[in-house]
Every structure is written in structure tokens, then in C-alpha cells.
Scaffold this motif. Structure first.
Motif, PDB file in Angstrom:
ATOM      1  N   ALA A   1      -1.070  -7.472 -16.076  1.00 22.81           N
ATOM      2  CA  ALA A   1      -1.973  -8.025 -15.070  1.00 22.81           C
ATOM      3  C   ALA A   1      -3.395  -7.888 -15.584  1.00 22.81           C
ATOM      4  O   ALA A   1      -3.677  -7.016 -16.419  1.00 22.81           O
ATOM      5  CB  ALA A   1      -1.824  -7.285 -13.746  1.00 22.81           C
TER       6      ALA A   1
ATOM      7  N   ASP B   1      -0.994 -11.029 -10.215  1.00 21.23           N
ATOM      8  CA  ASP B   1      -1.655  -9.910 -10.896  1.00 21.23           C
ATOM      9  C   ASP B   1      -2.233  -8.923  -9.884  1.00 21.23           C
ATOM     10  O   ASP B   1      -2.126  -7.694 -10.066  1.00 21.23           O
ATOM     11  CB  ASP B   1      -2.783 -10.412 -11.809  1.00 21.23           C
ATOM     12  CG  ASP B   1      -2.251 -10.977 -13.121  1.00 21.23           C
ATOM     13  OD1 ASP B   1      -1.034 -11.176 -13.230  1.00 21.23           O
ATOM     14  OD2 ASP B   1      -3.075 -11.220 -14.028  1.00 21.23           O
TER      15      ASP B   1
ATOM     16  N   THR C   1       3.457 -20.271  -7.282  1.00 23.77           N
ATOM     17  CA  THR C   1       2.955 -21.573  -6.812  1.00 23.77           C
ATOM     18  C   THR C   1       2.205 -22.337  -7.899  1.00 23.77           C
ATOM     19  O   THR C   1       1.830 -23.489  -7.694  1.00 23.77           O
ATOM     20  CB  THR C   1       2.007 -21.404  -5.602  1.00 23.77           C
ATOM     21  OG1 THR C   1       0.805 -20.741  -6.041  1.00 23.77           O
ATOM     22  CG2 THR C   1       2.660 -20.607  -4.487  1.00 23.77           C
TER      23      THR C   1
ATOM     24  N   GLY D   1      -3.470 -16.145  -1.706  1.00 19.25           N
ATOM     25  CA  GLY D   1      -4.827 -16.407  -2.189  1.00 19.25           C
ATOM     26  C   GLY D   1      -5.727 -17.009  -1.136  1.00 19.25           C
ATOM     27  O   GLY D   1      -5.742 -16.584   0.016  1.00 19.25           O
ATOM     28  N   GLY D   2      -6.433 -18.086  -1.543  1.00 13.60           N
ATOM     29  CA  GLY D   2      -7.458 -18.664  -0.677  1.00 13.60           C
ATOM     30  C   GLY D   2      -6.950 -19.603   0.393  1.00 13.60           C
ATOM     31  O   GLY D   2      -7.738 -20.202   1.116  1.00 13.60           O
ATOM     32  N   GLY D   3      -5.643 -19.779   0.484  1.00  9.71           N
ATOM     33  CA  GLY D   3      -5.134 -20.577   1.605  1.00  9.71           C
ATOM     34  C   GLY D   3      -4.400 -21.844   1.220  1.00  9.71           C
ATOM     35  O   GLY D   3      -3.921 -22.569   2.085  1.00  9.71           O
TER      36      GLY D   3
ATOM     37  N   SER E   1      -3.277 -15.119 -10.286  1.00  8.23           N
ATOM     38  CA  SER E   1      -4.234 -14.190  -9.659  1.00  8.23           C
ATOM     39  C   SER E   1      -3.585 -13.370  -8.550  1.00  8.23           C
ATOM     40  O   SER E   1      -3.784 -12.154  -8.465  1.00  8.23           O
ATOM     41  CB  SER E   1      -5.429 -14.968  -9.111  1.00  8.23           C
ATOM     42  OG  SER E   1      -6.145 -15.540 -10.181  1.00  8.23           O
TER      43      SER E   1
ATOM     44  N   ASN F   1       6.577 -11.130 -16.384  1.00 10.43           N
ATOM     45  CA  ASN F   1       6.135 -10.112 -17.331  1.00 10.43           C
ATOM     46  C   ASN F   1       5.548  -8.919 -16.585  1.00 10.43           C
ATOM     47  O   ASN F   1       5.500  -8.915 -15.352  1.00 10.43           O
ATOM     48  CB  ASN F   1       5.165 -10.691 -18.377  1.00 10.43           C
ATOM     49  CG  ASN F   1       3.820 -11.098 -17.789  1.00 10.43           C
ATOM     50  OD1 ASN F   1       3.255 -10.415 -16.933  1.00 10.43           O
ATOM     51  ND2 ASN F   1       3.287 -12.212 -18.271  1.00 10.43           N
TER      52      ASN F   1
ATOM     53  N   PRO G   1      -4.269 -29.131  -7.842  1.00  8.57           N
ATOM     54  CA  PRO G   1      -5.299 -30.060  -8.339  1.00  8.57           C
ATOM     55  C   PRO G   1      -5.173 -30.259  -9.853  1.00  8.57           C
ATOM     56  O   PRO G   1      -4.731 -29.353 -10.570  1.00  8.57           O
ATOM     57  CB  PRO G   1      -6.614 -29.349  -8.001  1.00  8.57           C
ATOM     58  CG  PRO G   1      -6.272 -28.257  -7.049  1.00  8.57           C
ATOM     59  CD  PRO G   1      -4.829 -27.926  -7.239  1.00  8.57           C
TER      60      PRO G   1
ATOM     61  N   PRO H   1      -8.437 -11.989  -9.743  1.00  8.14           N
ATOM     62  CA  PRO H   1      -8.320 -11.070  -8.601  1.00  8.14           C
ATOM     63  C   PRO H   1      -9.328  -9.926  -8.672  1.00  8.14           C
ATOM     64  O   PRO H   1      -9.475  -9.277  -9.698  1.00  8.14           O
ATOM     65  CB  PRO H   1      -6.879 -10.569  -8.703  1.00  8.14           C
ATOM     66  CG  PRO H   1      -6.458 -10.837 -10.102  1.00  8.14           C
ATOM     67  CD  PRO H   1      -7.204 -12.041 -10.539  1.00  8.14           C
TER      68      PRO H   1
HETATM   69  O1  NZQ Z   1      -6.092 -19.247  -3.918  1.00  7.35           O
HETATM   70  P1  NZQ Z   1      -5.373 -20.461  -3.503  1.00  7.35           P
HETATM   71  O2  NZQ Z   1      -5.918 -21.100  -2.285  1.00  7.35           O
HETATM   72  O3  NZQ Z   1      -3.888 -20.266  -3.433  1.00  7.35           O
HETATM   73  O4  NZQ Z   1      -5.640 -21.582  -4.633  1.00  7.35           O
HETATM   74  C1  NZQ Z   1      -5.318 -21.394  -5.988  1.00  7.35           C
HETATM   75  C2  NZQ Z   1      -6.528 -21.092  -6.847  1.00  7.35           C
HETATM   76  O5  NZQ Z   1      -7.689 -21.639  -6.305  1.00  7.35           O
HETATM   77  C3  NZQ Z   1      -4.832 -22.697  -6.547  1.00  7.35           C
HETATM   78  N1  NZQ Z   1      -3.378 -22.916  -6.374  1.00  7.35           N
HETATM   79  C4  NZQ Z   1      -2.369 -22.120  -6.758  1.00  7.35           C
HETATM   80  N2  NZQ Z   1      -1.178 -22.700  -6.458  1.00  7.35           N
HETATM   81  C5  NZQ Z   1      -1.457 -23.871  -5.847  1.00  7.35           C
HETATM   82  C6  NZQ Z   1      -2.854 -24.011  -5.787  1.00  7.35           C
HETATM   83  N3  NZQ Z   1      -3.452 -25.080  -5.215  1.00  7.35           N
HETATM   84  C7  NZQ Z   1      -2.653 -26.027  -4.699  1.00  7.35           C
HETATM   85  N4  NZQ Z   1      -1.296 -25.967  -4.746  1.00  7.35           N
HETATM   86  C8  NZQ Z   1      -0.658 -24.920  -5.315  1.00  7.35           C
HETATM   87  N5  NZQ Z   1       0.680 -24.883  -5.378  1.00  7.35           N
HETATM   88  O6  NZQ Z   1      -5.108 -22.629  -7.933  1.00  7.35           O
HETATM   89  C9  NZQ Z   1      -6.272 -21.842  -8.141  1.00  7.35           C
HETATM   90  C10 NZQ Z   1      -6.080 -20.927  -9.322  1.00  7.35           C
HETATM   91  O7  NZQ Z   1      -5.075 -19.975  -9.056  1.00  7.35           O
HETATM   92  P2  NZQ Z   1      -4.897 -18.719 -10.026  1.00  7.35           P
HETATM   93  O8  NZQ Z   1      -3.776 -17.896  -9.499  1.00  7.35           O
HETATM   94  O9  NZQ Z   1      -6.213 -18.057 -10.236  1.00  7.35           O
HETATM   95  O10 NZQ Z   1      -4.496 -19.430 -11.394  1.00  7.35           O
HETATM   96  P3  NZQ Z   1      -3.636 -18.920 -12.608  1.00  7.35           P
HETATM   97  O11 NZQ Z   1      -2.193 -18.927 -12.271  1.00  7.35           O
HETATM   98  O12 NZQ Z   1      -4.096 -19.717 -13.747  1.00  7.35           O
HETATM   99  O13 NZQ Z   1      -4.043 -17.368 -12.803  1.00  7.35           O
HETATM  100  C11 NZQ Z   1      -5.194 -17.001 -13.500  1.00  7.35           C
HETATM  101  C12 NZQ Z   1      -5.306 -15.489 -13.548  1.00  7.35           C
HETATM  102  O14 NZQ Z   1      -4.190 -14.911 -14.250  1.00  7.35           O
HETATM  103  C13 NZQ Z   1      -4.678 -14.110 -15.340  1.00  7.35           C
HETATM  104  C14 NZQ Z   1      -5.985 -14.760 -15.675  1.00  7.35           C
HETATM  105  O15 NZQ Z   1      -6.823 -13.924 -16.431  1.00  7.35           O
HETATM  106  C15 NZQ Z   1      -6.550 -15.070 -14.310  1.00  7.35           C
HETATM  107  O16 NZQ Z   1      -7.126 -13.915 -13.720  1.00  7.35           O
HETATM  108  N6  NZQ Z   1      -3.680 -14.046 -16.423  1.00  7.35           N
HETATM  109  C16 NZQ Z   1      -2.595 -13.282 -16.218  1.00  7.35           C
HETATM  110  C17 NZQ Z   1      -1.656 -13.066 -17.209  1.00  7.35           C
HETATM  111  C18 NZQ Z   1      -0.475 -12.210 -16.982  1.00  7.35           C
HETATM  112  N7  NZQ Z   1      -0.407 -11.476 -15.892  1.00  7.35           N
HETATM  113  O17 NZQ Z   1       0.427 -12.172 -17.785  1.00  7.35           O
HETATM  114  C19 NZQ Z   1      -1.772 -13.656 -18.536  1.00  7.35           C
HETATM  115  C20 NZQ Z   1      -2.811 -14.721 -18.633  1.00  7.35           C
HETATM  116  O18 NZQ Z   1      -3.235 -14.798 -19.971  1.00  7.35           O
HETATM  117  C21 NZQ Z   1      -3.996 -14.530 -17.747  1.00  7.35           C
HETATM  118  O19 NZQ Z   1      -4.910 -13.616 -18.330  1.00  7.35           O
END
Ligand code: NZQ
Ligand code: ZN
Length: 386
Positions: A148, A99, A136, A37-39, A96, A145, A182, A69
């Protein structure tokens, strides 16, 4: 209990310092694309652990996959996969990144006109390019699962895809990764996983005693560990229970043999597409009005949830069901999650009509466990959430 089939082929490698096991899971002759992702992985040491574990492999990288994504960015990765003859994908990130990788796994082998068709025409992926994940961020369950959700910024759409070809071959779950997450994302993770259970539970009694108790035990565990995780993400016991609960909430198990709803997610995705609100927060906005609006259809399960999760034993079925909705809202608030659309945007007028119209245009005429949630009802629910 309804008839069902269940197969989940994803291998889970769970525990402290398990990222080093990566090298045993990927074929030695693979040409790997590492996606992130973003780093955040570069700051918290996860990137270094992954690179070390892959030192014997041929690895290219693609970073910059944003939260929710984005299709146009993923198309750049697809170009790289094709020009470099990549054979294996490795997602290192949250929902993200995972997916996005699933989309790429599907798109890499897709021979239709445009990969957006996979989403807009709901084309199931029977076979994708093989991929694994290093999780992460516990939240979505995407690590175990085959679904996506992909965003198209240009059209302001957020659509789902899936199919049996999109299970990760393996997922590495080291609960220590949550130490750098965070607070806001920790709260999101708890809320998303809790909502996943609700979508597969808050319907009507189906005589599925074990599935109900699976679902309830995940919710109880999340409620128990939530304050501990938020207060101290280095608490390994809390982190491990949080992480496994999120995976179990959406790996297919608890939905087998029972009716499922998923209307809260369908409406929530529109709020992310229109306003960029974090996924989990959109669910906390929609769920309370969804349960109020569908109170008659859901009151028995709401009352069971009231008794078993919130220890509300006094009053009629209706009283308990009502109190359970209030408890759920209070739980979200304790996590710092606002539950009204107007908490996130001042520009909410017309949103309900817009979402209702989108559902009509897509032919989504019957959402929910009874397939009776028509676009006019969706409009009312979203309006109640202002
Ligand atoms: O991008 P980076 O720099 O990695 O930062 C991420 C992002 O800004 C940060 N992050 C992740 N792991 C970290 C961390 N920061 C510090 N330390 C770590 N270890 O967290 C931020 C959010 O990450 P993201 O991947 O967007 O969060 P989440 O896991 O909540 O995913 C959300 C996405 O998944 C979809 C959502 O719609 C959304 O697009 N979903 C996917 C599903 C599925 N595939 O089954 C089901 C869900 O209902 C959902 O719809
Ligand atoms: Zn979700």
C-alpha cells in the motif's frame, strides 16, 4: 533464474454480477466497516449492489477516502474501528481505497507509538485485521497484493508499506464496473499496469524465460485492449482482459525469480507528493528518462522488448533499444498521457534537487535492480524529465 518463494492467498472472484457473492465471503458474525472514496460508487450503482449483498450483516460506513489516500483522514476511520469494535474491513474502490484499507488493517492491530511509524520506519505487517475488496478501478493490482502507498499531506510525503498480513482475503472483480470510469482514469489504469510490468521486466536478462513471457503477454494484452477499453468501456471482453491484466501485472507472480527495478515508482511517488500529479502520469514522466539514463544497463532487455512487443527487428541492440523507448512514449501519448514534468506544472525548477535530497535523508542510496542508483543519479534522471 533466481531462487524464490511464492504465496498469494487472495481469493479472486471474477466475472459479471459477482458482487452479490460478497455475502459468502465475510464471516456472518463480523462487524463490518465498509470503506469507500469520494462517492463514485453511489452514482454507478456499486454501493447499492454491495449494500444488498450485505443486508444480513452489521455494517458501518466510512466514505471520503481521497485519491492518494491521506493519513489524517484514515486516522478518523481508525478511531471508528476502535470505538465501534469493528472486526472486518471491506474496501469498495480503486487502489486508493484499497491501500487506505490496508493501512487501517495494519494500524488496527498496531501497538507502537504512532501508526505513521508503520510507514516511516518501514514496519512490516505480519498480521492485520481481515479485509476483502470490491475493485472498482483496474490499475494498481492492490486487490491481489500486500502493498500500500499512503500520503501525508502535512509533510508532503508518500510512502509505501506492506507485509504478508496485508493480502486481501478475497477480491471481487466484476469488469462491468469500468463502465462509469472517466477516460482519464482508464488511461491511468492502463499506464500504471503497463509500468508495473516494466518495473519487473526492464532490468537485465536473468534466464527466466517464462517470467519474461508472462510479462510480455500482459503488455501485449494491454496494448491490444487499450483502444477498445477507451472507446467503449461497455465492451465486456475488452474490460475483462483489461481488468485481469492489471491484477496479474502486480500480484507477485511475474517478479518471482527475476531482478526488479521499482526506481520509476520511487521517483514518481515524489512527484505525486510534491505536485499531486496522478500516480500513473508520474510514471510516464519518469520512465523515458530513466531508460535513457540507464541505457547501458538495460539495453538488452529494451531490445528484447522492442522485438517482442513492438515488432522492431531491424538494427543493432542499441538501435532497437532506442526505438523501444520511443514506442513506449508514443503509446503513453496515444492514451492522452503527457510525458514531461513541465506538462503538469510550471513550478518544476528545483524538483530534482529536492527529490535527491529526500532520498539522501531517508538513506535511499541505491535504487534499481543493481542498487546503484544513488541520489545524484536520481537528480539527473528527474532533471531529464523536466
Ligand atoms: O473516490 P471515488 O469517488 O470513488 O472516485 C475515484 C477516484 O476519483 C474514481 N473511480 C474509481 N472507480 C470508479 C471511479 N469513478 C467512476 N467509476 C468507477 N468505477 O477514480 C479516481 C481514482 O481512484 P484511485 O483509487 O485513486 O485510483 P487508482 O486505482 O489508480 O489508485 C491510485 C493509488 O494507488 C497507489 C497509487 O500510488 C495511488 O495512491 N498504488 C498502489 C499500489 C499497490 N497497492 O500495489 C501500486 C501502484 O503502483 C500505486 O502506487
Ligand atoms: Zn503503479
Amino acid at each position: 533464474m533466481n531462487t524464490f518463494e511464492f504465496k498469494n492467498p487472495t481469493k479472486i472472484i471474477f466475472g459479471k454480477n459477482t458482487i452479490e457473492k460478497l455475502e459468502n465471503e465475510i464471516p456472518k458474525d463480523a462487524k463490518v466497516l465498509l470503506l469507500y472514496g469520494g462517492g463514485s460508487i453511489k452514482k454507478n450503482g456499486i454501493y447499492d449492489q454491495v449494500k444488498k449483498a450485505l443486508s444480513e450483516f452489521e455494517v458501518l460506513e466510512f466514505g471520503g477516502i481521497p485519491a492518494n489516500p491521506e493519513y489524517a483522514i484514515l486516522m478518523k476511520a481508525l478511531k471508528l474501528i476502535k470505538s465501534e469494535n469493528i472486526t472486518y474491513l471491506l474496501a469498495v474502490g480503486g487502489g486508493s481505497v484499497i491501500d487506505g484499507t490496508k493501512f487501517l488493517s495494519s494500524a488496527a492491530l498496531f501497538d507502537g507509538d504512532t501508526p505513521w511509524d508503520i510507514l516511516s520506519k518501514k514496519i512490516r505487517t505480519e498480521k492485520g485485521m481481515p479485509f476483502g475488496t470490491v475493485l472498482t478501478l483496474p490499475a494498481t493490482g492492490s486487490e491481489m497484493n500486500s502493498g500500500a502507498v499512503i500520503t501525508n499531506a502535512e509533510t508532503k510525503e508518500k510512502l509505501g508499506m506492506g507485509g504478508p498480513g496485508l493480502f486481501p482475503e478475497f477480491s471481487i472483480l466484476d469488469p462491468q464496473v469500468i463502465q462509469s470510469i472517466p477516460q482519464r482514469q482508464l488511461a491511468n489504469g492502463i499506464t500504471d499496469a503497463f509500468s508495473h510490468v516494466l518495473e519487473q521486466y526492464m532490468t537485465y536478462p536473468a534466464g527466466a524465460l517464462l517470467q519474461d513471457r508472462f510479462a510480455e503477454s500482459i503488455m501485449q494484452t494491454l496494448i491490444e485492449v487499450a483502444p477498445k477499453v477507451i472507446e467503449d468501456p461497455t465492451n465486456y471482453e475488452a474490460a475483462s482482459n483489461f481488468m485481469w491484466s492489471c491484477t496479474m501485472a502486480l500480484n507477485g507472480l511475474i517478479q518471482k525469480g527475476v531482478p526488479t527495478d521499482w526506481a520509476v515508482h520511487a521517483m514518481g511517488h515524489e512527484l505525486t507528493a510534491l505536485f499531486g500529479i496522478d500516480h500513473a502520469r508520474t510514471l510516464a514522466v519518469i520512465a523515458p528518462s530513466h531508460y535513457h539514463f540507464n541505457f547501458e544497463a538495460k539495453k538488452e532487455k529494451l531490445a528484447q522488448y522492442a522485438e517482442r512487443i513492438w515488432n522492431i527487428t531491424e538494427g543493432s541492440t542499441e538501435d532497437k533499444a532506442q526505438a523501444a523507448i520511443e514506442k513506449t512514449v508514443a503509446f503513453f501519448h496515444e492514451l492522452g498521457i503527457d510525458t514531461k514534468l513541465s506538462d503538469y506544472t510550471k513550478d518544476y525548477e528545483g524538483t530534482a534537487e529536492e527529490i535527491s535530497k529526500r532520498f539522501t535523508d531517508r538513506g535511499w542510496t541505491g535504487l534499481g535492480e543493481h542498487q546503484d542508483l544513488s541520489p545524484d543519479k536520481v537528480e539527473k534522471i528527474v532533471k531529464m524529465a523536466y
